[in-house]
Design a protein around this motif. Sequence first.
Motif, mmCIF file in Angstrom:
data_model
loop_
_atom_site.group_PDB
_atom_site.id
_atom_site.type_symbol
_atom_site.label_atom_id
_atom_site.label_comp_id
_atom_site.label_asym_id
_atom_site.label_seq_id
_atom_site.Cartn_x
_atom_site.Cartn_y
_atom_site.Cartn_z
ATOM 1 N N LEU A 68 -42.705 14.383 83.362
ATOM 2 C CA LEU A 68 -41.090 13.794 83.625
ATOM 3 C C LEU A 68 -40.457 14.508 82.212
ATOM 4 C CD1 LEU A 68 -41.573 10.340 85.063
ATOM 5 C CD2 LEU A 68 -40.790 12.498 86.261
ATOM 6 N N MET A 69 -41.065 14.194 81.329
ATOM 7 C CA MET A 69 -40.277 14.705 79.897
ATOM 8 C C MET A 69 -40.132 16.161 79.862
ATOM 9 S SD MET A 69 -39.412 12.061 77.906
ATOM 10 C CE MET A 69 -39.399 12.695 76.531
ATOM 11 N N LEU A 70 -41.433 16.870 80.109
ATOM 12 C CA LEU A 70 -41.402 18.500 80.125
ATOM 13 C C LEU A 70 -40.373 18.963 81.196
ATOM 14 C CD1 LEU A 70 -45.091 19.190 79.305
ATOM 15 C CD2 LEU A 70 -43.341 19.063 77.534
ATOM 16 N N GLU A 71 -40.312 18.115 82.128
ATOM 17 C CA GLU A 71 -39.650 19.040 83.236
ATOM 18 C C GLU A 71 -37.757 18.595 83.276
ATOM 19 O OE1 GLU A 71 -41.395 17.695 86.734
ATOM 20 O OE2 GLU A 71 -42.641 19.250 86.892
ATOM 21 N N ARG A 72 -37.832 17.945 82.002
ATOM 22 C CA ARG A 72 -36.457 17.382 81.606
ATOM 23 C C ARG A 72 -35.763 16.564 82.524
ATOM 24 N NH1 ARG A 72 -35.669 20.526 77.145
ATOM 25 N NH2 ARG A 72 -36.310 22.961 77.317
ATOM 26 N N ARG A 73 -36.588 15.621 83.355
ATOM 27 C CA ARG A 73 -36.032 14.770 84.461
ATOM 28 C C ARG A 73 -35.747 13.498 83.788
ATOM 29 N NH1 ARG A 73 -40.494 15.074 88.634
ATOM 30 N NH2 ARG A 73 -39.317 13.567 89.677
ATOM 31 N N THR A 74 -35.975 13.295 82.412
ATOM 32 C CA THR A 74 -35.500 11.919 81.902
ATOM 33 C C THR A 74 -34.291 12.048 81.137
ATOM 34 O OG1 THR A 74 -36.872 12.654 79.898
ATOM 35 C CG2 THR A 74 -38.048 10.932 81.582
ATOM 36 N N ARG A 75 -33.493 10.945 81.372
ATOM 37 C CA ARG A 75 -32.222 10.892 80.738
ATOM 38 C C ARG A 75 -32.061 9.539 79.759
ATOM 39 N NH1 ARG A 75 -27.056 8.972 82.471
ATOM 40 N NH2 ARG A 75 -25.521 9.917 81.138
ATOM 41 N N ILE A 76 -31.918 9.782 78.597
ATOM 42 C CA ILE A 76 -32.024 8.621 77.458
ATOM 43 C C ILE A 76 -30.797 8.108 77.088
ATOM 44 C CG2 ILE A 76 -33.378 7.594 75.351
ATOM 45 C CD1 ILE A 76 -35.078 10.474 75.938
ATOM 46 N N VAL A 77 -30.465 6.945 77.321
ATOM 47 C CA VAL A 77 -29.341 6.190 76.732
ATOM 48 C C VAL A 77 -29.372 4.975 76.312
ATOM 49 C CG1 VAL A 77 -26.877 5.601 77.500
ATOM 50 C CG2 VAL A 77 -27.761 7.537 78.737
ATOM 51 N N LEU A 111 -38.074 37.107 83.044
ATOM 52 C CA LEU A 111 -39.638 36.832 82.429
ATOM 53 C C LEU A 111 -39.826 35.323 83.016
ATOM 54 C CD1 LEU A 111 -38.737 38.328 78.892
ATOM 55 C CD2 LEU A 111 -40.127 39.183 80.729
ATOM 56 N N ALA A 112 -40.953 35.412 83.142
ATOM 57 C CA ALA A 112 -41.756 34.012 83.681
ATOM 58 C C ALA A 112 -41.324 33.100 82.350
ATOM 59 C CB ALA A 112 -43.369 34.114 83.975
ATOM 60 N N ARG A 113 -41.144 31.999 82.307
ATOM 61 C CA ARG A 113 -41.093 31.007 81.105
ATOM 62 C C ARG A 113 -42.385 30.381 80.727
ATOM 63 N NH1 ARG A 113 -36.322 26.715 82.000
ATOM 64 N NH2 ARG A 113 -36.721 26.563 79.921
ATOM 65 N N GLY A 114 -42.522 30.436 79.485
ATOM 66 C CA GLY A 114 -44.008 30.058 78.928
ATOM 67 C C GLY A 114 -44.401 28.575 79.569
ATOM 68 N N VAL A 115 -45.648 28.435 79.312
ATOM 69 C CA VAL A 115 -46.018 27.156 79.628
ATOM 70 C C VAL A 115 -45.727 26.083 78.350
ATOM 71 C CG1 VAL A 115 -48.126 25.689 80.211
ATOM 72 C CG2 VAL A 115 -47.781 27.918 80.830
ATOM 73 N N PRO A 116 -45.170 24.999 78.383
ATOM 74 C CA PRO A 116 -44.692 24.299 76.929
ATOM 75 C C PRO A 116 -45.883 23.922 76.108
ATOM 76 C CG PRO A 116 -44.402 23.134 79.189
ATOM 77 C CD PRO A 116 -44.507 24.513 79.665
ATOM 78 N N ALA A 117 -45.956 23.905 75.170
ATOM 79 C CA ALA A 117 -46.928 23.518 74.436
ATOM 80 C C ALA A 117 -46.792 22.138 73.799
ATOM 81 C CB ALA A 117 -46.976 24.282 72.766
ATOM 82 N N ILE A 118 -47.960 21.222 74.005
ATOM 83 C CA ILE A 118 -47.826 20.001 73.560
ATOM 84 C C ILE A 118 -48.928 19.347 72.486
ATOM 85 C CG2 ILE A 118 -46.746 19.115 75.812
ATOM 86 C CD1 ILE A 118 -49.701 17.866 76.373
ATOM 87 N N ALA A 119 -48.825 18.508 71.572
ATOM 88 C CA ALA A 119 -49.514 18.173 70.568
ATOM 89 C C ALA A 119 -50.238 16.759 71.167
ATOM 90 C CB ALA A 119 -48.954 17.918 69.418
ATOM 91 N N VAL A 120 -51.430 16.540 70.710
ATOM 92 C CA VAL A 120 -52.127 14.919 70.967
ATOM 93 C C VAL A 120 -52.675 14.588 69.644
ATOM 94 C CG1 VAL A 120 -53.409 13.685 72.599
ATOM 95 C CG2 VAL A 120 -52.474 15.851 73.543
ATOM 96 N N PHE A 121 -52.073 13.576 69.223
ATOM 97 C CA PHE A 121 -52.594 12.675 67.959
ATOM 98 C C PHE A 121 -53.487 11.513 68.533
ATOM 99 C CE2 PHE A 121 -48.738 13.739 65.326
ATOM 100 C CZ PHE A 121 -48.764 15.078 65.248
#
Length: 207
Positions: free
Chosen positions: A191-200, A3-13
């Motif tokens: 970058l965040m949605l593509e999980r290309r960030t690593r936080i240490v 199945l095609a993966r859904g487009v990620p939902a984001i919120a903007v405040f």
Amino acid sequence: MRLARGVPAIAVFCSGEGTNLQAILDATRAGRLRARVALVVSDQPDAKALLRAKRAGVETRCYINPREYPTREAFERALIALCEYEKVRLVCLAGFMRMLSPVFVRRYRHRILNIHPALLPAFPGAHPIRDALQWGVKVTGVTVHLVDEAMDHGPIVLQEALAIRPGETATSLLARLHTIEHRLYAQAIRLMLERRTRIVGRTVTIR
Ligand code: GRF
């Protein structure tokens, strides 16, 4: 069959103009950012951001009056309920003039971004452009960072510097910083949605 993966939902405040929201909406529409703005929240009834969201067809957009809640935590629990309902992966603060308490930050730890028109940790707070000019800095810029419990403090995802020009005014600087912001925020979200960030700790590494 996969199945095609859904487009990620984001919120903007937001709280005001919403030019960063507009840039995010434009990036999603143009296919430069694979995300869906599922929720726009404003704590100000007349924020232009709400109008921009309406024009872009964002279905869930709301003014939430913090004064209608007994505590800041109760207000934030309402925000969390909205984000959960919309299955939000990432919360983007774009000119949202309120600090989030640990209630919200804990629920969305490492999934809240903020954009700030200065090179943090220089000039945190509500008037970074004025403060930078008054300080006489030669270089300023834009920071996109993760939100933690302290103001303008969390790990830095992206930064871009800008040289101050002779005769620079707050108006000219704001315009030039906005141009950077509108590009940099979509890039950080991607970058965040593509999980290309690593936080240490405080360090965000980009793959
Ligand atoms: C931006 O400069 C952002 O960096 C700061 O607030 C401003 C919001 O502008 N946090 P807009 O509402 O996106 O036009």
